[in-house]
Design a protein around this motif. Structure first.
Motif, mmCIF file in Angstrom:
data_model
loop_
_atom_site.group_PDB
_atom_site.id
_atom_site.type_symbol
_atom_site.label_atom_id
_atom_site.label_comp_id
_atom_site.label_asym_id
_atom_site.label_seq_id
_atom_site.Cartn_x
_atom_site.Cartn_y
_atom_site.Cartn_z
ATOM 1 N N TYR A 47 0.837 -1.203 0.000
ATOM 2 C CA TYR A 47 0.000 0.000 0.000
ATOM 3 C C TYR A 47 0.873 1.255 0.000
ATOM 4 O O TYR A 47 0.550 2.247 -0.641
ATOM 5 C CB TYR A 47 -0.896 0.051 1.236
ATOM 6 N N GLU A 48 1.966 1.225 0.748
ATOM 7 C CA GLU A 48 2.842 2.389 0.836
ATOM 8 C C GLU A 48 3.417 2.741 -0.537
ATOM 9 O O GLU A 48 3.415 3.905 -0.942
ATOM 10 C CB GLU A 48 3.974 2.125 1.826
ATOM 11 N N GLN A 49 3.877 1.743 -1.272
ATOM 12 C CA GLN A 49 4.440 1.995 -2.601
ATOM 13 C C GLN A 49 3.356 2.391 -3.603
ATOM 14 O O GLN A 49 3.587 3.246 -4.466
ATOM 15 C CB GLN A 49 5.190 0.763 -3.091
ATOM 16 N N LEU A 50 2.180 1.799 -3.468
ATOM 17 C CA LEU A 50 1.068 2.196 -4.345
ATOM 18 C C LEU A 50 0.748 3.672 -4.136
ATOM 19 O O LEU A 50 0.556 4.417 -5.099
ATOM 20 C CB LEU A 50 -0.164 1.329 -4.074
ATOM 21 N N GLU A 51 0.687 4.095 -2.887
ATOM 22 C CA GLU A 51 0.390 5.497 -2.583
ATOM 23 C C GLU A 51 1.512 6.412 -3.067
ATOM 24 O O GLU A 51 1.251 7.512 -3.565
ATOM 25 C CB GLU A 51 0.130 5.690 -1.089
#
Length: 167
Positions: A47-51
């Protein structure tokens, strides 16, 4: 691997988190990263990299589209409200997260039925293997498939995104 699909992906309806209906054509002209997400998975830190991708490229015509899925060991058990709260407070997610979907089996969402026709880098198509499988859809409609363990910021994904950004 790029592969044209038989149905126009942009016209397949899916349900929004608030119960409405959307299609990929609502994001016409954008590079899209469609991903099946889960809150209790070992890959959830993606999720962190997607964001990060969302924030880096949103103003240039890029959008991450998250589709919660509970088909893999029950790793997305909450309600859509619980999921949205978790995404926002834990990961600061600003990209759209839609209603829960099935990605495999007879009740698979129509969008995923079509996406699964796309081959990955190893030439394999078919079932989604796990949470956080990624499909990059270009404004021209080509689809690039990346399996779950390929991180969102992997150079192969970033290269496809950057090559097709409209602005």
């Amino acid at each position: 691997m790029t592969e044209a699909t038989t149905t126009d992906l942009r016209e397949i309806p899916f349900q929004t988190a608030d119960g409405g209906t959307a299609t990929l054509s609502d994001y016409a002209g954008n590079v899209l990263l469609v991903v099946n997400v889960a809150s209790r998975c070992g890959l959830t830190p993606q999720y962190e990299q997607l964001e990060q991708l969302q924030r880096a490229y949103a103003d240039r015509g890029f959008t991450v589209l998250g589709f919660p899925c509970n088909q893999f060991m029950g790793q997305e058990p909450g309600s859509i409200d619980d999921i949205l709260e978790y995404c926002s407070t834990t990961w600061g997610v600003t990209f759209p997260v839609f209603d829960k979907v099935n990605v495999n089996g007879g009740k698979a969402a129509p969008l995923y039925k079509e996406l699964k026709r796309t081959r990955d880098a190893d030439g394999k198509k078919g079932r989604v293997g796990w949470n956080f499988e990624k499909f990059v859809i270009t404004p021209e409609g080509s689809v690039h498939r990346f399996r779950s363990k390929v991180k969102p910021d992997d150079p192969a994904i970033v290269e496809v995104i950057e090559a097709h950004l409209p602005r």
